[in-house]
Enzyme design. Structure first.
Site, PDB file in Angstrom:
ATOM      1  N   ASP A  29       3.245  -5.154  -7.489  1.00 28.32           N
ATOM      2  CA  ASP A  29       4.376  -4.213  -7.778  1.00 28.32           C
ATOM      3  C   ASP A  29       5.958  -4.915  -8.137  1.00 28.32           C
ATOM      4  O   ASP A  29       6.479  -4.518  -9.057  1.00 28.32           O
ATOM      5  CB  ASP A  29       4.674  -3.406  -6.712  1.00 28.32           C
ATOM      6  CG  ASP A  29       3.521  -2.791  -5.925  1.00 28.32           C
ATOM      7  OD1 ASP A  29       2.515  -3.253  -6.316  1.00 28.32           O
ATOM      8  OD2 ASP A  29       3.633  -1.814  -4.986  1.00 28.32           O
ATOM      9  N   GLU A  67      -0.493  -9.539   5.414  1.00 26.21           N
ATOM     10  CA  GLU A  67      -0.345  -9.156   4.076  1.00 26.21           C
ATOM     11  C   GLU A  67      -0.198 -10.250   3.294  1.00 26.21           C
ATOM     12  O   GLU A  67      -0.943 -10.511   2.226  1.00 26.21           O
ATOM     13  CB  GLU A  67       0.708  -7.886   3.968  1.00 26.21           C
ATOM     14  CG  GLU A  67       0.432  -7.282   2.880  1.00 26.21           C
ATOM     15  CD  GLU A  67       1.628  -5.990   2.764  1.00 26.21           C
ATOM     16  OE1 GLU A  67       2.464  -5.961   3.669  1.00 26.21           O
ATOM     17  OE2 GLU A  67       1.669  -5.210   1.839  1.00 26.21           O
TER      18      GLU A  67
HETATM   19  C1  9WN Z   1       2.181   0.608  -3.730  1.00 27.22           C
HETATM   20  C2  9WN Z   1      -1.911  -1.150  -0.364  1.00 27.22           C
HETATM   21  C3  9WN Z   1      -1.112  -1.491  -1.571  1.00 27.22           C
HETATM   22  C4  9WN Z   1      -1.567  -2.762  -2.619  1.00 27.22           C
HETATM   23  C5  9WN Z   1      -0.699  -3.089  -3.471  1.00 27.22           C
HETATM   24  C6  9WN Z   1       0.486  -3.668  -2.869  1.00 27.22           C
HETATM   25  C7  9WN Z   1       0.937  -2.567  -1.954  1.00 27.22           C
HETATM   26  C8  9WN Z   1       1.840  -0.255  -2.365  1.00 27.22           C
HETATM   27  C9  9WN Z   1       3.430  -0.461  -1.811  1.00 27.22           C
HETATM   28  O1  9WN Z   1       0.213  -2.257  -1.009  1.00 27.22           O
HETATM   29  O2  9WN Z   1       1.521  -1.558  -2.715  1.00 27.22           O
HETATM   30  O3  9WN Z   1       0.612   0.711  -4.198  1.00 27.22           O
HETATM   31  O4  9WN Z   1       3.755   0.432  -1.216  1.00 27.22           O
HETATM   32  O5  9WN Z   1       4.084  -1.317  -2.011  1.00 27.22           O
HETATM   33  O6  9WN Z   1       1.596  -4.195  -3.598  1.00 27.22           O
HETATM   34  O7  9WN Z   1      -1.347  -4.209  -4.076  1.00 27.22           O
HETATM   35  O8  9WN Z   1      -2.644  -2.185  -3.249  1.00 27.22           O
HETATM   36  O9  9WN Z   1      -2.428  -2.288   0.330  1.00 27.22           O
END
Ligand code: 9WN
Length: 424
Positions: free
Chosen positions: A170, A396
């Site tokens: 992101d 994470e």
């Molecule tokens: C938005 C769930 C997700 C991952 C993504 C990571 C993070 C979300 C956020 O978490 O994104 O989708 O709220 O930041 O960047 O890769 O799928 O783990």
């Protein structure tokens, strides 16, 4: 170490299991995420092939009529714990959304066919496994057709993302420039439950969130319709497209297993591999993203740009390897691959996708190294992966040099890919 890693990872996946899917992390991410489920199923198959099948089935049940597999499938138990929630997307009001299931309108990188193929392989002789493969195949074909018909906004065959959330990476510096032209929503209008679970410095900032929300509003208010023109963020990402190639090759294997013709999948994989060449940046020695609206490349070296290493017989494998081993990535003693160029002045080893090492990307690089026959380096990175994952309770992400953990702990794909590594 391996036995302890297996035990702890399996235990965490059990804790994060919600009956038919696994949440990425119980506090920060209390719903089902698309590419997370792909990575999770790949590891979960070593503990329970049946649960791994359910993981993929529940995601595929949320497929839209146009073929998209949504970024998030909302879990009624997840409540208001994550924003944007189901009330933001109101998917139930949109034509072609799945009946009785609330989802986001965006998508995430296509690792699903790869996951389904691996899950099948863990239990190939059972009738349940064959039924799973037969049922998943047409849905996966439809998903790839969606990418090929609704998401090819650029000059060639590559798929475009319409939001940084669709990249899975992101906050990557790759999106900075295209985000410049995106308006913002004031911070007071944005609910941030995520900040209760991770430090502010470990999540995207308010400025980025203002833009993420503006883009999400724009997409939602145009009924998530990809024929919409005038969209300010359209980008081709090398990671998203490399995973599409790998998944297209997995579809070819599934087709063969089911006695079907695999040629269209092999051909598309070859065509996409050639199309990826437009994204190669010789000065950086890796692939970069392309801003579809200006047609210009976005010259930043990120781990996304190493993902084509996953493609068998990749013509540029040697160059990518050199870049991976060089100062931008592993050269200065990193234990795991940084998400962003270590030589860049704005690299930050603790800030979300702008430097730290992520375990899913580390695993993809390990698989890529095995694909090109670099098993020694793959082995060394695997040892580090498991060590850091277990030591810090499946974080994470980590600082690539010190190993210091960041973001949430008890993160499902870190545990699942630990299982995949210790069982490979
Ligand atoms: C938005 C769930 C997700 C991952 C993504 C990571 C993070 C979300 C956020 O978490 O994104 O989708 O709220 O930041 O960047 O890769 O799928 O783990």
């Amino acid at each position: 170490m391996a036995a302890e890693a297996r035990r702890l990872a399996a235990q965490l996946l059990e804790e994060n299991w919600r009956g038919n899917h696994t949440v990425p992390a119980s506090g920060l991410y209390p719903h089902q995420w698309s590419w997370d489920s792909g990575f999770i199923a790949i590891g979960l198959r070593h503990v329970s092939p049946a649960r791994a099948r359910q993981e993929m089935d529940s995601l595929l049940d949320a497929q839209w009529e146009d073929g998209r597999i949504p970024q998030i499938v909302y879990d009624a138990e997840g409540g208001d714990g994550y924003s944007p929630g189901p009330g933001f997307w109101r998917s139930e009001l949109l034509a072609g959304s799945p009946v009785g299931i609330q989802t986001a309108g965006l998508v995430q990188p296509p690792n699903h066919a790869l996951a389904v193929w691996k899950v099948f392989q863990s239990d190939p002789a059972s009738a349940e496994s064959r039924q799973f493969l037969e049922a998943a195949f047409p849905r996966l074909v439809k998903w790839h057709e969606y990418l090929a018909t609704r998401r090819t906004h650029g000059p060639g065959l590559l798929a475009s993302i319409v939001h940084p959330w669709e990249s899975g990476t992101d906050n990557s510096p790759l999106w900075d420039q295209p985000l410049e032209r995106v308006p913002t929503i004031p911070p007071e209008d944005i609910h941030r439950p995520d900040l209760a679970h991770a430090g502010e410095g470990e999540r995207p900032g308010q400025r980025e969130y203002g833009k993420y929300y503006w883009l999400a509003h724009r997409y939602r208010d145009h009924d998530c319709d990809d024929r919409d023109t005038g969209y300010p963020f359209l980008v081709e990402d090398p990671l998203f497209n490399a995973l599409w190639v790998v998944s297209e090759l997995a579809l070819a294997k599934i087709a063969t297993e089911l006695g079907l013709d695999d040629r269209s999948h092999i051909q598309r994989a070859a065509e996409l591999t050639s199309a990826l060449e437009d994204l190669f940046d010789p000065a950086l020695g890796c692939y970069v993203a392309r801003d579809v609206l200006t047609t210009l490349l976005l010259p930043k070296a990120t781990v996304n740009g190493l993902a084509p290493l996953l493609i068998p017989k990749m013509a540029r494998a040697k160059t990518l390897l050199r870049t991976l081993k060089g100062p931008r990535f592993l050269g200065e003693g990193a234990q795991l691959v940084p998400s962003y160029d270590a030589t860049a002045s704005d690299m930050n080893p603790g800030l979300y996708w702008r430097g730290p090492a992520w375990f899913n990307m580390a695993w993809l690089v390990i698989v890529g190294l095995r694909t090109v026959g670099e098993s020694r380096l793959a082995g060394l990175l695997s040892v580090k992966f498991v060590e850091l994952a277990v030591l810090h309770r499946f974080p994470e992400y980590v600082n690539p040099w010190t190993g210091r953990p960041h973001g949430t702990r008890d993160f499902s794909w870190t545990a699942a890919l630990t299982l995949e590594i210790v069982n490979s």
